[in-house]
Enzyme design. Sequence first.
Site, PDB file in Angstrom:
ATOM      1  N   LEU A  94       0.847  -1.196   0.000  1.00  0.00           N
ATOM      2  CA  LEU A  94       0.000   0.000   0.000  1.00  0.00           C
ATOM      3  C   LEU A  94       0.887   1.253   0.000  1.00  0.00           C
ATOM      4  CD1 LEU A  94      -2.602  -1.154   2.668  1.00  0.00           C
ATOM      5  CD2 LEU A  94      -2.792  -1.303   0.179  1.00  0.00           C
ATOM      6  N   HIS A 110       1.088 -11.879   9.114  1.00  0.00           N
ATOM      7  CA  HIS A 110       2.286 -12.341   8.405  1.00  0.00           C
ATOM      8  C   HIS A 110       2.764 -13.650   9.048  1.00  0.00           C
ATOM      9  CE1 HIS A 110       5.836 -11.975   5.936  1.00  0.00           C
ATOM     10  NE2 HIS A 110       6.552 -12.315   6.992  1.00  0.00           N
ATOM     11  N   GLU A 143       3.795   2.154   5.656  1.00  0.00           N
ATOM     12  CA  GLU A 143       4.107   2.091   4.220  1.00  0.00           C
ATOM     13  C   GLU A 143       5.272   1.143   3.916  1.00  0.00           C
ATOM     14  OE1 GLU A 143       4.322   4.630   6.125  1.00  0.00           O
ATOM     15  OE2 GLU A 143       6.199   5.740   5.817  1.00  0.00           O
TER      16      GLU A 143
HETATM   17  C1  GRF Z   1      -1.121 -16.202   5.095  1.00  0.00           C
HETATM   18  O1  GRF Z   1      -0.058 -17.079   5.343  1.00  0.00           O
HETATM   19  C2  GRF Z   1      -0.816 -14.808   5.599  1.00  0.00           C
HETATM   20  O2  GRF Z   1      -0.032 -14.822   6.759  1.00  0.00           O
HETATM   21  C3  GRF Z   1      -0.048 -14.205   4.456  1.00  0.00           C
HETATM   22  O3  GRF Z   1      -0.701 -14.691   3.299  1.00  0.00           O
HETATM   23  C4  GRF Z   1      -1.315 -15.941   3.604  1.00  0.00           C
HETATM   24  C5  GRF Z   1      -2.769 -15.804   3.245  1.00  0.00           C
HETATM   25  O4  GRF Z   1      -3.474 -17.019   3.381  1.00  0.00           O
HETATM   26  N1  GRF Z   1      -0.038 -12.767   4.549  1.00  0.00           N
HETATM   27  P1  GRF Z   1      -5.036 -17.028   3.214  1.00  0.00           P
HETATM   28  O5  GRF Z   1      -5.347 -16.413   1.840  1.00  0.00           O
HETATM   29  O6  GRF Z   1      -5.640 -16.219   4.318  1.00  0.00           O
HETATM   30  O7  GRF Z   1      -5.427 -18.460   3.273  1.00  0.00           O
END
Ligand code: GRF
Length: 194
Positions: A94, A110, A143
């Site tokens: 973003l 994450h 950001e």
């Molecule tokens: C997850 O591992 C999340 O931590 C990362 O992207 C993945 C998304 O998985 N940012 P989902 O689409 O929610 O199944």
Amino acid sequence: MTMRLAVLLSGRGSNFQAIHEAIENGSLDAQIVCVISNRPDAPGIARAREYGYDAHVLDHKAFANRAAHEAEVLKVLDAAKPDYIALAGYMRLLSANFVERWHNRIINIHPSLLPSFPGVDAQAQALKHGVKISGCTVHFVDENLDAGPIILQRAVDVRDDDTVDSLSARILGEEHRAYVDALKKLSAKKSGEP
Ligand code: GRF
């Protein structure tokens, strides 16, 4: 007061699903006011439609540049008036302008214990470094990539025989609980609970 949530995703949508289920079973007092995907083929947006949410595909490839795409995303968000924007596997960085507009109201999950292993392939990075503990982090978005104040973290053990798939699956189970718990925390704060 019921928290109004927008969900932005790009793929599978299992974190979106976990949030949806927590709302459905009454453990999270929230309402999903819109779901936006930048990928037309994301399974998550198909599911959002099935559930009857206000679901939008805004394919970034159909716009001249990042600013033009974000302007459309912002339009949908302005109309939906969320309290928080939950990034759930949203694979777009973003801009500072976007983040400023929704300062401290965008959250992300994450699959590592940040600040270790930001960026893509966090689980593979963790295995490569031989860490014995990894996990997931829910944090406010700024950001910079996978930065911003941490709301909540969950740890998982890394086993000697782990593969990227087995570690990712174990972390993902924690992600689903962590995202819901982080939203509960924000919703309690919003309603003035200690
Ligand atoms: C997850 O591992 C999340 O931590 C990362 O992207 C993945 C998304 O998985 N940012 P989902 O689409 O929610 O199944």
